[in-house]
Write an enzyme that holds these catalytic residues in place. Structure first.
Site, PDB file in Angstrom:
ATOM      1  CE  LYS A  64      -4.537  -1.356   0.786  1.00  0.00           C
ATOM      2  NZ  LYS A  64      -4.450  -2.678   1.356  1.00  0.00           N
ATOM      3  CB  SER A 315      -0.656  -8.257  -0.802  1.00  0.00           C
ATOM      4  OG  SER A 315      -1.461  -9.100   0.000  1.00  0.00           O
TER       5      SER A 315
END
Ligand SMILES: *Cc1c(COP(=O)(O)O)cnc(C)c1O
Length: 336
Positions: A64, A315
């Site tokens: 992110k 991720s």
């Protein structure tokens, strides 16, 4: 910002490879080019040549940071000086806090009143202000909207924003740089920002690269929306993968996913735990539940291809140690 439309294979796109290439140039000096390592154990178990893209090692512990940093670096100086606000207490909140800290911008992260102390401390540790408000995402978004109206702050959406999607897409560029002959890439899906960016990069570079999304079966809003042909909201969501608890895909992300993503695979909760344990034990990699769903799909036999060169995107790696201990204990109880 005017809505630019560029077309690819006859359709106009909300996001393009050139935006992702620009994002890479913008963020390159501050993000890590995370490792892409082969895993013979996972490869053997699923009958493919498997590589793991280790975004659990990215700054702030998740991909992110790429999108948040690209969004903040895309602001005009006067916008940046009025500060940024977001409503996520998870990885996006930390990413915005960290990116704002680097650029010397004020950041406010609106969190639920019951947010864990560890998350709040992490956000404050990057220098952002934390505002606690209500328990629902609607209450938090209203509070953020107030700050936008009152103080002229800029809202940074966790996924439904081209600048955020383009930042996440830089992962796709790094994958093809190292593995130009990759056949398929598996990507976790929450709101769809990560997969929108990655799929745009890969498909524009080489349309034959297959892109598979992965959702927990218990948080399958993208798969449901694709099936229905329109964005569809979920009611209760119960999954270990807290970064993937999204009620509904974004407007922009859904538009990209429906055009570019080959299929969405749905994994069981037990498979997520199994993937975390295998990654720890065999690959010595600590991944949070949301980051393990791509490997979970490979271990569950859901992935349709064999003998191919594939990449599973890990991720993120943010999981509190107490939570990790509970997850490992639950896996242990199920072992023979
Ligand atoms: C946010 C997040 C996702 C999902 O990303 P989207 O862009 O919302 O689809 C996956 N894994 C981790 C670790 C995340 O933090």
């Amino acid at each position: 910002m005017g809505k630019r439309t560029v077309s690819f294979q006859g359709v106009s796109l909300v996001l393009t490879l050139s935006q992702i290439v620009q994002a890479r140039a913008r963020i390159a000096s501050r993000v890590l080019r995370t490792p892409l390592e082969s895993s013979s154990t996972i490869g053997r178990l699923c009958g493919n040549e498997v590589y793991l893209k280790a975004e659990n090692l990215q700054k702030t512990g998740a991909f992110k940071f790429r999108g948040a940093l690209n969004a903040l670096l895309s602001l005009a100086a006067e916008e940046g000086e009025r500060g940024v606000v977001t409503a996520s207490s998870g990885n996006h909140g930390q990413a915005v806090a960290c990116a704002a800290g680097l650029l010397g911008y004020r950041a406010v992260v609106v969190v639920p009143v019951d947010a864990s102390e560890a998350k709040v401390d992490a956000i404050r540790g990057y220098g952002a202000e934390v505002v606690a408000c209500g328990t629902t995402s609607t209450e938090r978004l209203d509070k953020a909207a107030d700050l936008v109206r009152r103080d002229g702050m800029t809202f940074v959406h966790p996924y439904d924003d081209e600048r955020v999607m383009a930042g996440q897409g830089t992962i796709g560029l790094e994958i093809v740089d190292i593995l130009p002959d990759v056949d398929a890439v598996l990507v976790p899906i929450g709101g769809g920002g990560l997969i929108s960016g990655v799929a745009t990069a890969l498909k524009e570079i080489r349309p034959s690269i297959a892109v598979y999304g992965v959702e927990p079966k218990q948080s399958n809003s993208m798969a449901l929306s694709l099936r229905a042909g329109k964005r569809t909201a979920l009611e209760g969501i119960e999954t270990l993968a807290d970064g993937l608890r999204t009620t509904m895909p974004g407007e922009k992300t859904f538009d990209v996913v429906r055009r570019l993503v080959d299929d969405v695979l749905l994994v069981e909760e037990e498979a997520i735990v199994e993937a975390m344990v295998l990654l720890l034990e065999r690959a010595k990699v600590l991944v949070e539940p949301s980051g393990a769903v791509s490997v979970a799909a490979l271990l569950s036999g859901l992935f349709p291809l064999k003998g191919k060169k594939i990449v599973a995107v890990l991720s993120g790696g943010n999981v509190a140690l107490g939570r990790l201990a509970e997850i490992l204990a639950s896996a242990d109880r199920k072992r023979p």
